[in-house]
Design a protein around this motif. Structure first.
Motif, PDB file in Angstrom:
ATOM      1  N   LEU A   1       0.950  -1.356   0.081  1.00 18.68           N
ATOM      2  CA  LEU A   1      -0.104   0.021   0.279  1.00 18.68           C
ATOM      3  C   LEU A   1       1.051   1.521  -0.160  1.00 18.68           C
ATOM      4  O   LEU A   1       0.585   2.249  -0.469  1.00 18.68           O
ATOM      5  CB  LEU A   1      -1.031   0.562   0.990  1.00 18.68           C
ATOM      6  N   ASP A   2       1.937   1.276   0.359  1.00 20.89           N
ATOM      7  CA  ASP A   2       2.962   2.252   0.373  1.00 20.89           C
ATOM      8  C   ASP A   2       3.311   2.042  -1.040  1.00 20.89           C
ATOM      9  O   ASP A   2       3.867   3.036  -1.445  1.00 20.89           O
ATOM     10  CB  ASP A   2       4.017   1.942   1.865  1.00 20.89           C
ATOM     11  N   ASP A   3       3.650   1.184  -1.525  1.00 21.33           N
ATOM     12  CA  ASP A   3       4.485   0.977  -2.753  1.00 21.33           C
ATOM     13  C   ASP A   3       3.031   1.600  -3.577  1.00 21.33           C
ATOM     14  O   ASP A   3       4.036   2.352  -4.429  1.00 21.33           O
ATOM     15  CB  ASP A   3       4.197  -0.516  -3.131  1.00 21.33           C
TER      16      ASP A   3
ATOM     17  N   ASN B   1      -9.284   0.808  -1.247  1.00 23.99           N
ATOM     18  CA  ASN B   1      -8.635   1.386  -0.766  1.00 23.99           C
ATOM     19  C   ASN B   1      -7.653   2.705  -1.695  1.00 23.99           C
ATOM     20  O   ASN B   1      -8.492   2.760  -3.333  1.00 23.99           O
ATOM     21  CB  ASN B   1      -7.176   0.305  -0.841  1.00 23.99           C
ATOM     22  N   TYR B   2      -7.527   3.528  -0.802  1.00 21.94           N
ATOM     23  CA  TYR B   2      -7.463   4.531  -2.305  1.00 21.94           C
ATOM     24  C   TYR B   2      -5.945   5.483  -1.507  1.00 21.94           C
ATOM     25  O   TYR B   2      -5.773   5.679  -0.387  1.00 21.94           O
ATOM     26  CB  TYR B   2      -8.419   5.534  -0.719  1.00 21.94           C
ATOM     27  N   VAL B   3      -5.737   5.954  -2.969  1.00 26.63           N
ATOM     28  CA  VAL B   3      -3.713   6.510  -2.408  1.00 26.63           C
ATOM     29  C   VAL B   3      -4.455   7.693  -3.403  1.00 26.63           C
ATOM     30  O   VAL B   3      -4.582   7.752  -4.259  1.00 26.63           O
ATOM     31  CB  VAL B   3      -2.981   5.537  -3.257  1.00 26.63           C
ATOM     32  N   THR B   4      -3.452   9.244  -2.718  1.00 22.81           N
ATOM     33  CA  THR B   4      -3.594  10.304  -3.323  1.00 22.81           C
ATOM     34  C   THR B   4      -2.840  10.184  -3.840  1.00 22.81           C
ATOM     35  O   THR B   4      -1.706  10.256  -3.819  1.00 22.81           O
ATOM     36  CB  THR B   4      -3.038  11.380  -1.906  1.00 22.81           C
TER      37      THR B   4
ATOM     38  N   ASN C   1      -1.128   9.521  -7.458  1.00 25.74           N
ATOM     39  CA  ASN C   1      -0.584   8.751  -7.840  1.00 25.74           C
ATOM     40  C   ASN C   1      -1.571   8.404  -9.145  1.00 25.74           C
ATOM     41  O   ASN C   1      -2.421   7.672  -9.502  1.00 25.74           O
ATOM     42  CB  ASN C   1      -0.218   6.974  -7.288  1.00 25.74           C
ATOM     43  N   PRO C   2      -1.631   8.787 -11.000  1.00 28.28           N
ATOM     44  CA  PRO C   2      -2.092   8.652 -11.770  1.00 28.28           C
ATOM     45  C   PRO C   2      -2.266   7.215 -12.240  1.00 28.28           C
ATOM     46  O   PRO C   2      -3.396   6.862 -13.165  1.00 28.28           O
ATOM     47  CB  PRO C   2      -1.386   9.449 -12.994  1.00 28.28           C
ATOM     48  N   TYR C   3      -1.499   6.047 -11.790  1.00 34.21           N
ATOM     49  CA  TYR C   3      -1.581   5.082 -12.167  1.00 34.21           C
ATOM     50  C   TYR C   3      -2.477   3.907 -11.311  1.00 34.21           C
ATOM     51  O   TYR C   3      -1.993   2.682 -10.722  1.00 34.21           O
ATOM     52  CB  TYR C   3      -0.184   4.586 -12.038  1.00 34.21           C
ATOM     53  N   THR C   4      -2.878   4.644 -10.086  1.00 34.37           N
ATOM     54  CA  THR C   4      -3.638   3.490  -9.148  1.00 34.37           C
ATOM     55  C   THR C   4      -5.546   4.344  -9.201  1.00 34.37           C
ATOM     56  O   THR C   4      -5.263   6.060  -9.410  1.00 34.37           O
ATOM     57  CB  THR C   4      -3.136   3.574  -7.742  1.00 34.37           C
ATOM     58  N   ALA C   5      -6.442   3.343  -8.950  1.00 32.91           N
ATOM     59  CA  ALA C   5      -7.703   3.918  -9.431  1.00 32.91           C
ATOM     60  C   ALA C   5      -8.610   2.698  -8.359  1.00 32.91           C
ATOM     61  O   ALA C   5      -6.806   1.898  -7.170  1.00 32.91           O
ATOM     62  CB  ALA C   5      -8.560   3.746  -9.914  1.00 32.91           C
ATOM     63  N   TYR C   6      -9.145   3.705  -7.077  1.00 32.96           N
ATOM     64  CA  TYR C   6     -10.453   2.797  -6.081  1.00 32.96           C
ATOM     65  C   TYR C   6     -11.341   2.407  -6.308  1.00 32.96           C
ATOM     66  O   TYR C   6     -12.166   3.828  -7.237  1.00 32.96           O
ATOM     67  CB  TYR C   6      -9.899   4.024  -4.935  1.00 32.96           C
TER      68      TYR C   6
ATOM     69  N   SER D   1      -8.806  -0.460   8.642  1.00 32.25           N
ATOM     70  CA  SER D   1      -9.239  -0.316   7.054  1.00 32.25           C
ATOM     71  C   SER D   1      -9.791   0.604   6.447  1.00 32.25           C
ATOM     72  O   SER D   1     -10.533   1.767   7.119  1.00 32.25           O
ATOM     73  CB  SER D   1      -9.399  -1.670   7.129  1.00 32.25           C
ATOM     74  N   TYR D   2      -8.868   1.388   5.106  1.00 30.62           N
ATOM     75  CA  TYR D   2      -9.639   2.365   4.496  1.00 30.62           C
ATOM     76  C   TYR D   2     -11.099   2.464   5.108  1.00 30.62           C
ATOM     77  O   TYR D   2     -11.733   3.961   4.821  1.00 30.62           O
ATOM     78  CB  TYR D   2      -9.010   2.437   3.461  1.00 30.62           C
ATOM     79  N   VAL D   3     -11.922   1.582   3.975  1.00 27.50           N
ATOM     80  CA  VAL D   3     -13.339   0.856   4.213  1.00 27.50           C
ATOM     81  C   VAL D   3     -13.966   1.378   5.198  1.00 27.50           C
ATOM     82  O   VAL D   3     -15.153   2.215   5.006  1.00 27.50           O
ATOM     83  CB  VAL D   3     -13.855   0.366   3.031  1.00 27.50           C
ATOM     84  N   LEU D   4     -13.980   1.412   6.245  1.00 28.41           N
ATOM     85  CA  LEU D   4     -14.147   1.349   7.755  1.00 28.41           C
ATOM     86  C   LEU D   4     -14.610   2.695   7.821  1.00 28.41           C
ATOM     87  O   LEU D   4     -14.750   3.347   8.530  1.00 28.41           O
ATOM     88  CB  LEU D   4     -13.873   0.380   8.616  1.00 28.41           C
ATOM     89  N   GLN D   5     -12.971   3.876   8.150  1.00 25.06           N
ATOM     90  CA  GLN D   5     -13.024   4.786   7.991  1.00 25.06           C
ATOM     91  C   GLN D   5     -13.905   6.058   6.751  1.00 25.06           C
ATOM     92  O   GLN D   5     -14.324   6.227   7.535  1.00 25.06           O
ATOM     93  CB  GLN D   5     -11.516   5.249   7.484  1.00 25.06           C
ATOM     94  N   ARG D   6     -14.138   5.436   5.590  1.00 28.23           N
ATOM     95  CA  ARG D   6     -15.050   6.624   4.596  1.00 28.23           C
ATOM     96  C   ARG D   6     -16.398   5.581   5.540  1.00 28.23           C
ATOM     97  O   ARG D   6     -17.085   7.089   5.154  1.00 28.23           O
ATOM     98  CB  ARG D   6     -14.745   5.289   3.618  1.00 28.23           C
TER      99      ARG D   6
END
Lengths: 340, 340
Positions: B133-135, B148-151, B153-158, B191-196
């Motif tokens: 998830l850091d990578d 999961n969501y990463v701010t 980086n144009p190569y990842t999508a949620y 977990s990201y989704v439970l934060q959301r």
């Protein structure tokens, strides 16, 4: 599945009259034609007719008052182009339909779509008080809304850039430059996207440990109120950076700051949103968050084709991108040079 | 564009050695092979090699500890199926790769992808402390992250469901049934989704004019703490409805309430999230928010093919859907019958 007979039975008219009305025969009155179309929509007849066509028809609905698209420098020009770049090779026929208040009041959205045999729409420039934005809450013909969002209708999707990410990039940029007193200047919150950006600003500030009060936020429908009322308030409160909800306000703010005797960016940093063609030509050139309009148009088609394939997409956001130009300043450098 | 020669020059070895390493020749040591791959990634060699293949390879990366996919009743089974349903007819070769902590620590994500010649991945079951998830913050090989969501980086999508919409549907449903004292019981916010979902609960409550305090919110990594500590607290505070962050907690809550002598739904309404197969079989059957897992899998492919086509999608959300079963109660009816 609903048939022409069902519509005829419901209205107590003959099948051939229904068929004539659906096919715009000249001997059918406008009132009857409308009644037939509305009944067809009520009976969910939308799909039946369409499957007979070989080439499916899409439309781009554009609210004429709010957004321009005819010339290359207009905001929606590239959005329209991006959409067509994917839709036409995929075998769709695409029509651009300028929409005004009158059309929206006279014809419900689903009826309009059936009337013109469109299977789906890409909707640009609608504000929260447009009549069809209410229609979209319960409509059955797929609609992808650029910068508008409707809860709970599986036939509509929202397309735009990731404003939370954009605001995070802005805050990170300003924080790295040493700014701590940051304000937000916004146009009217009567538009969905400006509501989103405003909320994004509040939560990004909160994440970065900054306070938000009436002193460092201001929004107004009138550009003049923004720059004559809120902007001087920010300057008086000692803000070192102002984030603007869009480039037009940022441009006006730069000019106003300069007129008030403040240097941009040395005394006050200014950041926009959108990356309009204008942003390269402001003095100094504007640091801003890019919305890639060709990609937004392509996203519109991606989202619409998902809806047409019964994938009930709600939200499709593009990554935001910070374009660094010359309108922000490193406060650390300033402090150092002052100390020398 | 980077060539094999560039990699050879960088490492001071011959072109043929580089080529052998990239093609897993047996006479190349594991250390050298890794060094070549890492250099290839550093020089952005990822794309060159892939265009030589006729059939492009995708992988579904599954964190073995957190999510199951082998059997039809497992959470990720339908997600995997939905993804394949679109990816394979579109001409992609899809492989499922179970991933553990060790693999993530030993091999950076981009290197892994190059090593196995995958052009993109669909990532399931990763939690916030997974190394990759850091990578993903700086990776260059397209990755679509489920929940999961990463701010930035144009190569990842949620990809996921629209949790804000889901929570709004739940709040509307409960408000219509007359509930005003509503609590939220959540699993760990690691977990990201439970934060959301947690944030979605807070803002939906705020929109509906309800307060949120420690009295009506509780979250815990341990299911037992949820139902032994938070649940009794809610009941004591006179809550009439409990929203659970997922169906498993909702199921445990129903049982615990009943053991404490409360009738579900007459004394306390309970709502879940996910619509697991289990939800139909709880007693009473559980009202919940559906995540359509086949559609989520299809969305994963839509998002990945957008990234592969250079549309830098950030977020792709599906509409949430309320599934009304028997675990919520109309408080108005109750009041009326009490008054008789």
């Amino acid at each position: 599945m609903t048939t022409i007979q069902d519509i005829a039975d419901k209205l107590g008219i003959s099948k051939s009259t229904v068929s004539k009305a659906l096919n715009d025969a000249p001997d059918i009155s406008e009132t009857l034609r409308k009644q037939v179309l509305e009944t067809a929509v009520a009976l969910d007849y939308t799909k039946l007719r369409r499957y007979k066509k070989t080439k499916k028809r899409l439309c781009i609905l554009i609210e004429k008052e709010n957004i321009e698209y005819e010339e290359p420098h207009h905001f929606a020009y590239d959005i329209v182009m991006g959409f067509r770049q994917l839709a036409e090779p995929a075998g769709f026929y695409v029509e651009i339909v300028p929409v005004d208040v009158k059309l929206q009041k006279n014809t419900p959205y689903d009826v309009f779509m059936l009337e013109h045999d469109y299977v789906g729409s890409f909707v640009l420039g609608f504000s929260l008080n447009d009549t069809w934005l209410d229609d979209f809450k319960n409509s059955h013909t797929p609609a992808v809304l650029f910068d508008n969002y409707v809860t709970g209708n599986p036939y509509t999707a929202y397309v735009g850039i990731d404003n939370d990410e954009g605001m995070e990039l802005v805050l990170k940029h300003l924080t790295n430059l040493g700014h701590r007193k940051i304000a937000y200047l916004s146009g009217s919150l009567g538009s969905y996207v400006l509501q989103r950006r405003h909320a994004a600003f509040l939560s990004a500030m909160h994440r970065h440990g900054h306070k938000t009060t009436a002193k460092n936020t201001g929004c107004s429908y009138c550009l003049s109120e923004c720059i004559e009322k809120h902007l001087p308030k920010f300057l008086k409160a000692g803000m070192t950076a102002i984030i603007c909800s869009h480039d037009t306000i940022a441009n006006a703010s730069i000019i106003q700051c300069q007129q008030l005797g403040y240097k941009v960016p040395e005394d006050i940093s200014i950041i926009g949103f959108d990356d309009l063609p204008l942003a390269e030509y402001t003095l100094p050139p504007l640091t801003t968050i890019k919305q890639d309009r060709v990609e937004l148009g392509k996203s519109g088609f991606y989202a619409l084709s998902s809806l047409l394939n019964n994938i009930p997409i709600s939200t499709f956001l593009l990554h935001a991108k910070l374009i660094e130009r010359k309108s922000t300043y490193n406060v650390y450098i300033e402090k150092k040079s002052n100390a020398l």
